[in-house]
Design an enzyme around this catalytic site. Structure first.
Site, PDB file in Angstrom:
ATOM      1  N   GLY A 222      -8.065  17.308 -51.036  1.00 44.03           N
ATOM      2  CA  GLY A 222      -7.023  17.629 -50.067  1.00 44.03           C
ATOM      3  C   GLY A 222      -5.692  16.934 -50.258  1.00 44.03           C
ATOM      4  N   ASP A 223      -5.623  15.995 -51.204  1.00 44.67           N
ATOM      5  CA  ASP A 223      -4.368  15.252 -51.377  1.00 44.67           C
ATOM      6  C   ASP A 223      -4.242  14.763 -52.821  1.00 44.67           C
ATOM      7  OD1 ASP A 223      -1.961  14.150 -50.626  1.00 44.67           O
ATOM      8  OD2 ASP A 223      -2.831  12.344 -49.748  1.00 44.67           O
TER       9      ASP A 223
END
Length: 369
Positions: A222-223
């Site tokens: 997610g990042d």
């Protein structure tokens, strides 16, 4: 790590503010280590410290903000994911247990706002520098895409009794939750960027949501950004990936979301952003080829991630003006790139991306054969 803007979180004093002496005391009490060097590291909403003890080794102490410290199950899942990836050959940090064998400790400390509870973990220190500090060659971008895809494939095989906690329906940093940005548009009042962001959200509603049922599901890091990927020199005068950091944004999502996030952040560091996606996509598809609907939505998903980053950075600054420099790192370059991609249009950008990807794949396959 980024600033967590969940529906319930706009807490002014959630971020920890531990002094070096408090860190030294925690290191000694929990891990029986005597710190000779303690150095603060940047973070959106937590506190990170580099720690070198007299006993040897190098470590990172991570102190979670008060809001995330309430979600011990999510933190435990992130820790489990790091161990699982490490066991499967991906370069993640190992968690150091306390002297009593715990992987994290909930500490009650007064950082100047009264006693609050903070989850504390100690990690091994990985070698290398962030990918933001080295030239993003096509070869390194290919390796970045390949590593991100391998990571998601491994995460999808992970078993844990609490995986349902990763659904995170109101998690504003999930690329599945772009519509939540509509509640933050006020921070762009009077800014021409607001119209672009509204248009991207409109495209997301009309072109991504109807096709999402055909996206393949997985667990997203997610990042996968330019500050969360470490590299070190390889044997051919280039760089190889030596570390994947920060699983704080981990959520149930889709493979194509991870790819879009990876492309977006690598664009931030590149002198010619439109050239980034080709080799990243080639690396990704060497592990996990996209289907037609995923390919068709990639452009809007990349733009959507720019919108998330730009809008939420602006909002975070209203909560933490003292942290503006760090919070706006992506934003300064991102505004320009978002405008460029929007003006060039989906058809032109996709043509460049997919042509470059095919060309790079041919070159790689030619080198192998």
């Amino acid at each position: 790590m980024r600033f967590y803007l969940t529906k319930e979180m706009s807490v002014k004093h959630a971020k920890p503010d531990f002094s070096p002496s408090q860190v030294s005391e925690i290191i000694k009490r929990l891990y029986n280590l005597t710190a000779t060097e303690i150095r603060p590291l940047p973070s959106y909403d937590d506190q990170n410290f580099y720690v070198a003890p007299t006993e040897g080794g190098e470590f990172i102490l991570k102190i979670m903000n008060t809001e995330d410290s309430k979600n011990a199950t999510i933190i435990e899942l992130q820790t489990h994911a790091m161990s699982f990836l490490n066991q499967n050959g991906l370069p993640t940090q190992a968690v150091v247990p306390t002297t009593t064998g715990q992987l994290m400790s909930l500490e009650e400390v007064d950082c100047g706002y009264g006693c609050q509870k903070y989850l504390v973990r100690l990690f091994t220190h990985l070698p290398g520098v962030t990918i933001s500090k080295v030239p993003l060659t096509p070869k390194l971008l290919y390796e970045t895409g390949r590593t991100a895809a391998r990571m998601d494939e491994v995460l999808q095989k992970m078993e844990h009794p609490d995986l349902s906690f990763l659904q995170r329906e109101n998690f504003i940093w999930s690329l599945s939750n772009i519509l939540l940005l509509e509640g933050y548009m006020g921070v762009l009042d009077g800014d021409p960027l607001q119209e672009v962001v509204k248009s991207v959200i409109h495209q997301y509603k009309n072109s991504v949501i109807p096709k999402r049922s055909n996206f393949r599901k997985c667990i997203n890091h997610g990042d996968f950004n330019d500050l969360n990927v470490l590299v070190q020199p390889d044997d051919s005068h280039g760089y190889k990936i030596s570390g994947i950091l920060d699983f704080g944004d981990m959520n149930s999502g889709y493979y194509v979301n991870e790819l879009a996030i990876t492309i977006m952040y690598m664009m931030i560091e590149h002198p010619d952003p439109i050239e980034v996606a080709g080799p990243v996509l080639a690396g990704w598809e060497s592990v996990f080829p996209l289907n037609e609907d995923e390919k068709d939505c990639l452009y809007v998903l990349v733009l959507s991630r720019f919108c998330q980053s730009l809008v939420l950075a602006r909002y975070s600054v209203t909560l933490h003006p003292e942290n503006e420099e760090y919070l706006m790192i992506t934003s300064r370059k991102g505004v320009k790139i978002l405008h460029q991609l929007w003006q060039l249009g989906k058809e032109h950008v996709e043509k460049v991306w997919f042509q470059r990807s095919a060309q790079f794949s041919e070159r790689i396959n030619g080198d192998i054969n």
